[in-house]
Design a protein around this motif. Structure first.
Motif, PDB file in Angstrom:
ATOM      1  N   ALA A  93       6.610  78.470  72.541  1.00 49.88           N
ATOM      2  CA  ALA A  93       7.622  79.454  72.941  1.00 49.88           C
ATOM      3  C   ALA A  93       7.453  80.759  72.173  1.00 49.88           C
ATOM      4  O   ALA A  93       7.609  81.844  72.731  1.00 49.88           O
ATOM      5  CB  ALA A  93       9.026  78.884  72.724  1.00 49.88           C
ATOM      6  N   ALA A  94       7.138  80.654  70.882  1.00 47.47           N
ATOM      7  CA  ALA A  94       6.934  81.858  70.081  1.00 47.47           C
ATOM      8  C   ALA A  94       5.734  82.650  70.587  1.00 47.47           C
ATOM      9  O   ALA A  94       5.762  83.888  70.624  1.00 47.47           O
ATOM     10  CB  ALA A  94       6.745  81.486  68.613  1.00 47.47           C
ATOM     11  N   GLU A  95       4.686  81.949  70.977  1.00 46.98           N
ATOM     12  CA  GLU A  95       3.511  82.634  71.522  1.00 46.98           C
ATOM     13  C   GLU A  95       3.860  83.333  72.840  1.00 46.98           C
ATOM     14  O   GLU A  95       3.426  84.464  73.085  1.00 46.98           O
ATOM     15  CB  GLU A  95       2.391  81.617  71.735  1.00 46.98           C
ATOM     16  CG  GLU A  95       1.818  81.064  70.430  1.00 46.98           C
ATOM     17  CD  GLU A  95       0.755  80.011  70.659  1.00 46.98           C
ATOM     18  OE1 GLU A  95       0.450  79.729  71.840  1.00 46.98           O
ATOM     19  OE2 GLU A  95       0.242  79.472  69.663  1.00 46.98           O
ATOM     20  N   ARG A  96       4.640  82.679  73.672  1.00 44.20           N
ATOM     21  CA  ARG A  96       5.072  83.292  74.927  1.00 44.20           C
ATOM     22  C   ARG A  96       5.912  84.539  74.648  1.00 44.20           C
ATOM     23  O   ARG A  96       5.737  85.583  75.299  1.00 44.20           O
ATOM     24  CB  ARG A  96       5.873  82.283  75.746  1.00 44.20           C
ATOM     25  CG  ARG A  96       6.429  82.823  77.054  1.00 44.20           C
ATOM     26  CD  ARG A  96       7.259  81.764  77.779  1.00 44.20           C
ATOM     27  NE  ARG A  96       7.925  82.314  78.952  1.00 44.20           N
ATOM     28  CZ  ARG A  96       8.811  81.647  79.698  1.00 44.20           C
ATOM     29  NH1 ARG A  96       9.101  80.394  79.389  1.00 44.20           N
ATOM     30  NH2 ARG A  96       9.384  82.236  80.731  1.00 44.20           N
ATOM     31  N   PHE A  97       6.808  84.437  73.671  1.00 44.31           N
ATOM     32  CA  PHE A  97       7.687  85.547  73.328  1.00 44.31           C
ATOM     33  C   PHE A  97       6.872  86.742  72.839  1.00 44.31           C
ATOM     34  O   PHE A  97       7.115  87.887  73.228  1.00 44.31           O
ATOM     35  CB  PHE A  97       8.665  85.085  72.233  1.00 44.31           C
ATOM     36  CG  PHE A  97       9.887  85.944  72.072  1.00 44.31           C
ATOM     37  CD1 PHE A  97      11.091  85.568  72.646  1.00 44.31           C
ATOM     38  CD2 PHE A  97       9.846  87.110  71.327  1.00 44.31           C
ATOM     39  CE1 PHE A  97      12.232  86.355  72.489  1.00 44.31           C
ATOM     40  CE2 PHE A  97      10.973  87.908  71.163  1.00 44.31           C
ATOM     41  CZ  PHE A  97      12.169  87.523  71.749  1.00 44.31           C
TER      42      PHE A  97
END
Length: 226
Positions: free
Chosen positions: A68-72
C-alpha cells in the motif's frame, strides 16, 4: 458512502537525537486505499494544516515499506495530500462517520499533547462516531476524556508495545511508552506477538498494534461502518 476523517501527525523530529520521524506511511496508505476503493470519502488533516513528514524508515524509496505504501508513493494525488492536508480545526465533525489516526512516532509528540485533538476525539465519541487508530496512533487517545474519565478506561485496546519499542531502540527517546501509559489510564491492553498483525475492536473503538496491523484495522473499521 461514509465520510472518514484521518488525523495525521505533522511532527518530524525524533526528540533531541537529530534523527527524523513522522507518519509511518503504510499505516495511512493501507486504510486510505481500503476506504477509497470501497467507495468511502476520506479527508486527511493535521494540526494547523501542517505538511506531513514520512518517517524515513517507512519510505518505499529506501525500504521494503509494503504494497500500500508503494502504491501511495506512486499516486500523485495521494502524495499531494501530504504536502497540503486539510486544517483539522476547520473540519465539521458532524459531517464525519469515523475518525482514524495512523501512527508513526511523531504522534507521541504532537497529537498526544494536543488539547485540540483530545477535544475533537472526545466530541466524536460522545456523538457516537467510530474511532480507529493503529501502532502509535492510539497515542492520540491518551488525553481524551469522556465525562471526566479516560476514554480508554476499561476498554480493550491494542497499540505499539513496550517490547516493540525496545526493539526499535527508542525506549529512552520517546516522551512516554504507549503501552505503559494506556495501562496507567485503565485500558485493557491486548497484544499479540511483536510485529505481527493484531487488532482489537471494542464497540466503536478500533485499535491495532503495529504497522503490520494496518490492514486488519482497516477491515474492522469498514465492518463497523457497515
Amino acid at each position: 458512502m461514509s465520510k472518514i476523517l484521518i488525523i495525521s501527525t505533522a511532527h518530524s523530529e525524533m526528540g533531541d537525537t537529530g534523527e527524523k520521524t513522522g507518519l509511518w506511511l503504510e499505516e495511512l496508505a493501507a486504510p486510505y486505499y481500503a476506504l477509497k476503493d470501497g467507495g468511502h470519502d476520506v479527508t486527511v488533516a493535521t494540526l494547523g494544516g501542517k505538511t506531513i513528514p514520512i518517517d524515513p524508515n517507512s519510505d518505499p524509496e529506501q525500504n521494503d515499506a509494503g504494497e500500500a505504501a508503494e502504491r501511495f508513493a506512486k499516486d500523485a494525488d495521494a502524495m499531494a495530500i501530504l504536502n497540503a492536508p486539510a486544517v483539522l480545526a476547520e473540519q465539521d465533525l458532524a459531517t464525519y462517520d469515523a475518525v482514524f489516526v495512523p501512527g508513526g512516532h511523531g504522534v507521541v509528540w504532537d497529537l498526544a499533547d494536543s488539547d485540540e485533538v483530545a477535544d475533537l476525539l472526545s466530541r466524536a465519541w460522545k456523538a457516537d462516531k467510530i474511532i480507529a487508530s493503529v501502532c502509535h496512533g492510539p497515542g492520540a487517545l491518551v488525553g481524551v476524556e469522556v465525562d471526566g474519565a479516560p476514554l480508554v478506561r476499561g476498554k480493550a485496546v491494542s497499540a505499539f508495545t513496550n517490547s516493540e519499542e525496545e526493539t526499535t531502540g527508542l525506549t529512552g527517546v520517546v516522551p512516554f511508552l504507549l503501552e505503559t501509559r494506556l495501562r496507567e489510564l485503565g485500558a485493557d491492553l491486548r497484544k499479540g506477538p511483536d510485529f505481527k498483525p493484531h487488532a482489537v475492536r471494542d464497540g466503536r473503538l478500533i485499535t491495532g498494534q503495529n504497522p503490520q496491523s494496518s490492514v486488519k484495522v482497516a477491515e474492522l473499521l469498514i465492518d463497523a461502518l457497515q
